[in-house]
Design an enzyme around this catalytic site. Structure first.
Site: not given
Length: 299
Positions: A97, A189
Site C-alpha cells: 500500500d 487508526e
C-alpha cells in the site's frame, strides 16, 4: 759416382669416408578427433559460458546460504533478501500500500520484481483524507499501477471528528471504481479527540454510504490494538485489513473476518525509493478473485 737419394714416395690419397645416409624421422600423423568428441567439447563450452549455467549455480549457492542463515528459525517466517524483510510463507498472494510518501513509483519495476514465488500482485493506493485532502500522487498511481498489471484498490484516511457521510461523498467523487478493482477501503487508526461511540457512528455513516452507492462492502483497515479496543464486535460483517508488524502470525481469534494482513512497514521494492508496507492476502487465488468488484459500477 754417388747415388741420388731416392725420391720420397707419395702417400696414397686417403679415401674419402663414405657418407652415412641420414634417416628422416617419421612423423606420425595424428588421427583426426572423432566428431562425437568435438560435439561434446563444444557442448561443454556452451554450458560453461552460458549465463543460465551460472544463474543455476548462483541460485543453488544462494539457496544453500539462505538455508544456513535461517538455521534454527521459524521455517514459515523467513527472510527474503530482495525485499529486505521477513515474510510469512503460508500466503501466496502479496501486495503493498502506498501514498505520496513513496514519491514517484516505477510500477513496471514493481510488477517485475520477484523472489521465489513472492511478487507484488495488488496495491492499495491512498486517495483521500478527511473532506478536503486528495493525495497528490493518487491519480498517477491509480493509472500507472493498473497499466503495469497490478490489481488496485483505493483507500480513504478517516477523520472521526468530521462527518462520515461527507467523507464518503468526497472519497467517491475522487475514485471511480471499475470491474476487477479491489473493494473500497476506509483507514481508521485514531480517535482524534472524539469518544469511541462518536467515532463508530461516523464510521458507520461512511461505510453505509459507500456500500449503498457501490453495492460493495467496504474493507475496514486498522491496527490490531485499535481494532481490539474500539472496533471488534461492532463491524464484524465487514472484511478487515489489519496491521500487525514483524510477527510470524497474526494473533487474532479464528472467527475474525480478516482478509488482508499488513505484516511489515519496512519492505524494499524495486521501483520505489522509500520503504513501503507489505501485505498478505488471507486465502487462495479463487478467494482473491471473488473479492474483486464483479461489475462496472455507476454512482
Amino acid at each position: 759416382m754417388a747415388k741420388k737419394p731416392a725420391a720420397p714416395r707419395k702417400k696414397p690419397a686417403a679415401k674419402s669416408a663414405a657418407k652415412t645416409p641420414v634417416r628422416r624421422k617419421v612423423v606420425k600423423k595424428k588421427k583426426p578427433m572423432a566428431m562425437e568428441w568435438k560435439f561434446a567439447i563444444v557442448g561443454l563450452m556452451l554450458i560453461l559460458f552460458s549465463p543460465f549455467y551460472y544463474g543455476y549455480i548462483i541460485k543453488g549457492f544462494s539457496s544453500t546460504w539462505r538455508w544456513v542463515k535461517d538455521w534454527g528459525q521459524d521455517p514459515n517466517y523467513r527472510t527474503y533478501s530482495s525485499f529486505d524483510i521477513r515474510i510469512p510463507k503460508k500466503y501466496s498472494i502479496h501486495g503493498i500500500d502506498v501514498s505520496y510518501y513513496q514519491g514517484k513509483i516505477d510500477w513496471r519495476k514493481v510488477k517485475a520484481m520477484k523472489e521465489d514465488e513472492v511478487q507484488v500482485k495488488f496495491a492499495f493506493i491512498k486517495a483521500t483524507e478527511g473532506i478536503l485532502s486528495v493525495d497528490p500522487y493518487f491519480q498517477r498511481n491509480w493509472r500507472e499501477a493498473a497499466k503495469a498489471g497490478i490489481i488496485c484498490g483505493a483507500y480513504h484516511f478517516f477523520r472521526p471528528q468530521k462527518s462520515g457521510e461527507w467523507q464518503a461523498k468526497f472519497f467517491l467523487q475522487t475514485v471511480k471504481f471499475e470491474e476487477g478493482d479491489l473493494p473500497p477501503v476506509v483507514d481508521i487508526e485514531q480517535l482524534n479527540g472524539v469518544d469511541p461511540a462518536s467515532m463508530r457512528k461516523e464510521l458507520q455513516d461512511f461505510i453505509s454510504y459507500v456500500e449503498k452507492k457501490t453495492k460493495v462492502k467496504p474493507i475496514i483497515y486498522s491496527g490490531l490494538t485499535f481494532y481490539r479496543d474500539y472496533l471488534k464486535g461492532h463491524f464484524d460483517e465487514y472484511p478487515l485489513w489489519i496491521a500487525h508488524y514483524h510477527q510470524a502470525k497474526l494473533r487474532v481469534s479464528g472467527d475474525t473476518n480478516w482478509f488482508f494482513w499488513q505484516h511489515s512497514d519496512k519492505a524494499r521494492i524495486t521501483g520505489i525509493n522509500h520503504v513501503v508496507d507489505f501485505n498478505a492476502f488471507n486465502g487462495d487465488s479463487t478467494a482473491f478473485e471473488r473479492l474483486r468488484i464483479p461489475k462496472i459500477l455507476s454512482y
